[in-house]
Design a protein around this motif. Sequence first.
Motif, short mmCIF file in Angstrom:
data_model
loop_
_atom_site.label_atom_id
_atom_site.label_comp_id
_atom_site.label_asym_id
_atom_site.label_seq_id
_atom_site.Cartn_x
_atom_site.Cartn_y
_atom_site.Cartn_z
N TRP A 193 1.12 -1.35 -0.44
CA TRP A 193 -0.11 -0.06 0.20
C TRP A 193 0.75 1.59 -0.05
N MET A 250 -3.31 11.66 -8.25
CA MET A 250 -3.39 10.63 -8.31
C MET A 250 -3.31 10.42 -9.93
N HIS A 301 -0.93 7.00 -11.74
CA HIS A 301 -0.94 5.83 -10.74
C HIS A 301 -2.56 5.29 -11.73
N VAL A 318 -7.47 1.91 -5.76
CA VAL A 318 -6.88 3.08 -4.85
C VAL A 318 -8.90 3.09 -3.64
N LEU A 324 -9.81 4.62 -0.39
CA LEU A 324 -10.13 5.96 0.10
C LEU A 324 -10.57 5.76 1.61
N ALA A 356 -7.40 4.41 -10.40
CA ALA A 356 -7.56 5.30 -9.83
C ALA A 356 -8.82 6.87 -9.21
N ALA A 369 -5.10 8.45 0.21
CA ALA A 369 -5.30 7.92 -0.79
C ALA A 369 -4.35 7.26 -0.87
N TRP A 370 -4.72 5.10 -0.25
CA TRP A 370 -3.51 4.64 -1.11
C TRP A 370 -4.18 3.73 -2.14
N VAL A 371 -3.02 3.86 -3.43
CA VAL A 371 -2.72 2.92 -4.31
C VAL A 371 -2.61 2.03 -4.50
#
Length: 249
Positions: free
Chosen positions: A111, A131, A134, A138, A140, A157, A245-247
């Motif tokens: 993450w 973002m 990416h 995601v 959130l 994304a 916000a984790w990708v």
Amino acid sequence: MATSAGYGWQGQGGSRLEVGAGVVSSFLRLGWPPQRPGQDEEAAEPSQVEDALSEEEGEEEEDEGDTVPAPAPAPEDPVEPQLAEASQVLGASEIRQLSLHLPPRVTGHSWSLAFCTSRNGFSLRSLYRQMEGHNGPVLLVLRDHDGQMFGAFSSSAIRLSKNFYGTGETFLFTFSPQLKVFKWTGSNSFFVKGDLDLLMIGCGSGHFGLWLDGDLYHGGSHPCATFNNEVLARQEQFCIKELEAWVLS
């Protein structure tokens, strides 16, 4: 000169076959000569070879009957995600619980924190900028001023868009206090839509499952047909204290 005792049988054409006693003894042990039809004696016993074959076949059948199917392998423990940095919203327990509901294609992926309000400020436009570049899904997550934690998983994304986008992997969730996950119902495909003033996730009958305004400070949650969700926060409208916000890629 003395000679060994012998035996004879009448062969075809009247010829007589003479053999020695030792040979006859060997023939008798092998069950030869065969009995002719009409003889009163009982049928000859099966040969030793037939006995051995019968015993082997019996053992094979017993072995097959005793075969027990191998037990199914125990499911592997879920792989806990690796975070590039600590979350200010989620604790280890919440991260572990959420990871169990993520699609298999992102299981075990790291993450990466692409955006957080404490670092990038309260701005939806800033979220869109972070973002850029990416493509992966995601997560959130946010905490409001009542201390409630909730959010959404987007299959792609977060970005500006004229129409709704995403797939059925998208879902909403809330910790109230136990985790509740609201998956796609199949009723519609209104997953995610973003413009400069509003980010919307889930829709139906004029209500959004989760919406955030342009300053990323005010938001709201309503039941919607996309996810058949409950209100994620304690109230339908809330103020955001922290958003991340984790990708997942």
